[in-house]
Design a protein around this motif. Sequence first.
Motif, short mmCIF file in Angstrom:
data_model
loop_
_atom_site.label_atom_id
_atom_site.label_comp_id
_atom_site.label_asym_id
_atom_site.label_seq_id
_atom_site.Cartn_x
_atom_site.Cartn_y
_atom_site.Cartn_z
N VAL A 95 24.35 38.82 36.09
CA VAL A 95 25.53 38.80 36.94
C VAL A 95 26.27 37.51 36.60
O VAL A 95 25.69 36.56 36.07
CB VAL A 95 25.19 38.84 38.44
CG1 VAL A 95 24.65 40.21 38.83
CG2 VAL A 95 24.19 37.75 38.79
N ILE A 96 27.55 37.48 36.92
CA ILE A 96 28.33 36.26 36.68
C ILE A 96 28.58 35.57 38.00
O ILE A 96 28.92 36.20 39.00
CB ILE A 96 29.67 36.60 35.98
CG1 ILE A 96 29.38 37.11 34.55
CG2 ILE A 96 30.59 35.39 35.94
CD1 ILE A 96 30.62 37.51 33.78
N ALA A 139 27.06 33.38 33.17
CA ALA A 139 26.22 34.56 33.36
C ALA A 139 24.82 34.07 33.71
O ALA A 139 24.34 33.10 33.12
CB ALA A 139 26.19 35.39 32.09
N VAL A 140 24.21 34.71 34.69
CA VAL A 140 22.92 34.25 35.20
C VAL A 140 21.96 35.43 35.15
O VAL A 140 22.27 36.51 35.67
CB VAL A 140 23.07 33.73 36.65
CG1 VAL A 140 21.73 33.32 37.22
CG2 VAL A 140 24.05 32.55 36.69
N ASP A 141 20.81 35.23 34.52
CA ASP A 141 19.87 36.36 34.41
C ASP A 141 18.90 36.37 35.58
O ASP A 141 19.00 35.55 36.50
CB ASP A 141 19.16 36.33 33.04
CG ASP A 141 18.20 35.16 32.90
OD1 ASP A 141 17.81 34.55 33.94
OD2 ASP A 141 17.85 34.84 31.75
N ARG A 142 17.95 37.30 35.54
CA ARG A 142 17.05 37.47 36.69
C ARG A 142 16.15 36.26 36.91
O ARG A 142 15.60 36.07 37.99
CB ARG A 142 16.19 38.73 36.52
CG ARG A 142 16.99 40.01 36.69
CD ARG A 142 16.11 41.19 37.06
NE ARG A 142 16.94 42.35 37.33
CZ ARG A 142 17.47 42.61 38.54
NH1 ARG A 142 17.22 41.84 39.57
NH2 ARG A 142 18.24 43.67 38.70
N ASN A 188 28.35 27.89 51.51
CA ASN A 188 27.27 28.84 51.77
C ASN A 188 26.50 29.14 50.49
O ASN A 188 25.26 29.20 50.50
CB ASN A 188 27.83 30.16 52.30
CG ASN A 188 28.41 30.05 53.70
OD1 ASN A 188 28.20 29.06 54.39
ND2 ASN A 188 29.14 31.07 54.12
N LEU A 189 27.23 29.35 49.40
CA LEU A 189 26.59 29.79 48.16
C LEU A 189 25.80 28.68 47.49
O LEU A 189 24.74 28.93 46.90
CB LEU A 189 27.64 30.39 47.22
CG LEU A 189 28.28 31.65 47.79
CD1 LEU A 189 29.23 32.26 46.78
CD2 LEU A 189 27.24 32.66 48.24
N ALA A 214 26.16 33.77 41.78
CA ALA A 214 25.47 34.82 41.05
C ALA A 214 24.39 35.47 41.92
O ALA A 214 24.26 36.70 41.97
CB ALA A 214 24.85 34.25 39.77
N LEU A 215 23.62 34.65 42.63
CA LEU A 215 22.58 35.19 43.53
C LEU A 215 23.20 36.09 44.59
O LEU A 215 22.66 37.13 44.95
CB LEU A 215 21.83 34.04 44.22
CG LEU A 215 20.79 33.33 43.38
CD1 LEU A 215 20.38 32.02 44.05
CD2 LEU A 215 19.57 34.23 43.19
N PHE A 216 24.36 35.66 45.11
CA PHE A 216 25.04 36.43 46.15
C PHE A 216 25.48 37.79 45.61
O PHE A 216 25.30 38.83 46.26
CB PHE A 216 26.25 35.63 46.65
CG PHE A 216 27.03 36.30 47.73
CD1 PHE A 216 26.45 36.61 48.95
CD2 PHE A 216 28.37 36.62 47.53
CE1 PHE A 216 27.19 37.23 49.95
CE2 PHE A 216 29.11 37.23 48.53
CZ PHE A 216 28.52 37.53 49.74
N ALA A 217 26.06 37.79 44.40
CA ALA A 217 26.48 39.05 43.79
C ALA A 217 25.27 39.98 43.62
O ALA A 217 25.33 41.17 43.94
CB ALA A 217 27.15 38.79 42.44
N ARG A 218 24.15 39.43 43.17
CA ARG A 218 22.96 40.25 42.97
C ARG A 218 22.46 40.83 44.31
O ARG A 218 22.09 42.00 44.40
CB ARG A 218 21.86 39.44 42.29
CG ARG A 218 20.82 40.32 41.61
CD ARG A 218 19.71 39.52 40.96
NE ARG A 218 20.07 38.72 39.82
CZ ARG A 218 20.41 39.21 38.62
NH1 ARG A 218 20.47 40.51 38.43
NH2 ARG A 218 20.70 38.41 37.63
N GLU A 219 22.49 39.97 45.35
CA GLU A 219 22.06 40.40 46.69
C GLU A 219 22.92 41.56 47.19
O GLU A 219 22.41 42.55 47.69
CB GLU A 219 22.21 39.18 47.61
CG GLU A 219 21.47 39.19 48.91
CD GLU A 219 21.71 37.85 49.64
OE1 GLU A 219 21.12 36.84 49.22
OE2 GLU A 219 22.50 37.82 50.61
#
Lengths: 326, 326
Positions: free
Chosen positions: B9-10, B23-26, B115-116, B313-318
């Motif tokens: 995700v970016i 870009a951030v991977d898992r 927050n992020l 990126a974590l937020f987008a994944r969530e």
Amino acid sequence: MAEVPAECVIGVDLGGTKAVAAAVDRELAMRHRARREILRQDLPTLLATLTALVDEVREGVRGEVEGVGFGIPCLIDQDRHLAASSVHLPIEGLAFADVMAERLGIPAFMDNDGNLALLAEHHAGAARGEQNAVMITLGTGVAGGIVIAGELYRGAQGAGAELGHMIVDADGPECGPGCPSRGCLEALCSGSALARDALAFARNAPDSRLGQALAQGRDINGPLVTELAFDGDPDAATLLTRLGEWLGIGLANVANIFNPDVVVVGGGVMAAGELILGPARRVLADRALALPAAHLRVTPARFGADAGVLGAALFARERLRQRVRA
Amino acid sequence: MAEVPAECVIGVDLGGTKAVAAAVDRELAMRHRARREILRQDLPTLLATLTALVDEVREGVRGEVEGVGFGIPCLIDQDRHLAASSVHLPIEGLAFADVMAERLGIPAFMDNDGNLALLAEHHAGAARGEQNAVMITLGTGVAGGIVIAGELYRGAQGAGAELGHMIVDADGPECGPGCPSRGCLEALCSGSALARDALAFARNAPDSRLGQALAQGRDINGPLVTELAFDGDPDAATLLTRLGEWLGIGLANVANIFNPDVVVVGGGVMAAGELILGPARRVLADRALALPAAHLRVTPARFGADAGVLGAALFARERLRQRVRA
């Protein structure tokens, strides 16, 4: 008609100067009330006074009491069951609830008075049903309570929600005993702060009504200021306006920090009602960010001086239920 | 060796002056980074800049991107999907995430940058595993984040946790654009506040190193003050000490209000590290209530300037995961 046993719990609200207790039934009706002065009592005297107070209420409802909750103006270390850093009472470091349970022979629980006032308002009062609510109680000190996601928020150790010790004027007047700071809300919006400012005014203006009251030997305190203000005295009204403006700064911070649905304002100082809340709402609108300010409802407590007693009783019932489950 | 598609995700972190994306991977590894200046861009230019920024990162990871998260220095009205009351960017009233999703052709999400940053620190950084955590980010402005019971707290409309707009000096300096108040933490502890105070000092003291820098036409800003302070200039050190002391007042309030386990301090101004945190910890100890002050750990952010990108990126994944579930 025979009276049905009502499964009462007793709530006790300890203020800086007095303790009020009542038996509270499942419908939140208060079935017997009693009060005692506790100002400046030492620890043995205080514990004896509170034991007698609770016993009086128990007798008033013929002993049908399952437990007792205490709301105390004190940080609570819930990890260690201790009253910590009490500002107005000599119970610092005491396992207060355990000591009272031992003396009374019934389960006893304690929480911060500000938390419990909000518990009552959230359960059945001005914050009923809200997910995000804050309460500010203007008494001898200033207490706070926070509801997040529908539950009381107490912080890591149970010492949170001390909204009275939010610094809003870093170089402001010294705060009360137990607080090392200055310019906290408590130093600006409490009954003690109002009395301090009124006394200073009375000394500087002997011809004013406050000055005359001082010369007559009257006690210069919050209730007198409120009485004079309602009676049309502009100086007393100015003192309340200024207090309300400081409260408004506190409300702006609460709006920006919590974006709550409602802030409930309670405590004895709120006898002045809109003389305080009017200026507070104005400053809130002027100084908070627009979005949370527009969303926020600011409202007086429904239960007034009873919120502490009701909240303490609700808390005792909640904890008794958890014991049964556990 | 063939590269395995990494389900990236970016994350995009929008500051007041620049936007950084990766870009951030898992495994939270950042696989491609890019940045753009966005200072004072009008809305069409800003949206084009951000689209180009995200496209550059997508190309860098060969297009394997599931979605994009934006951290923006702005109140978010999560009820209405709007960016509200932005202080530093011309996106007020815009359904920013929806507009960017349309332009980019992938799911896009937004949350407040403060927050992020805390989401990243709580997930894998300085606040990892804590139930009650607060983050204060000292950048162009001052952002905040709050974790309660292990989850980000956003308030009733998503506009909460604006710790930068906590008033601590009611008659203090004016706050930034978008805030109607004065004496907020942002007006005292931000990079902008530091630059303002350094410039005023330089003008008043032309023989000082800051004064000489001004005469040489150098930009008087936070990084210069930090550089001079590390280089032994006592005036620059004093400016940072004063900033740290104001931060300490903010920390005292946070301790008394939240009784948190940890406060993480991040943002570009924290390049000065202990020159700020030292005075801040001292004022915290002096001015907060003893119990919450003793419990509280104050620590620099682990991810430094990367916290915003990782959190976005974590937020987008969530959010993508929640969509799959729904």
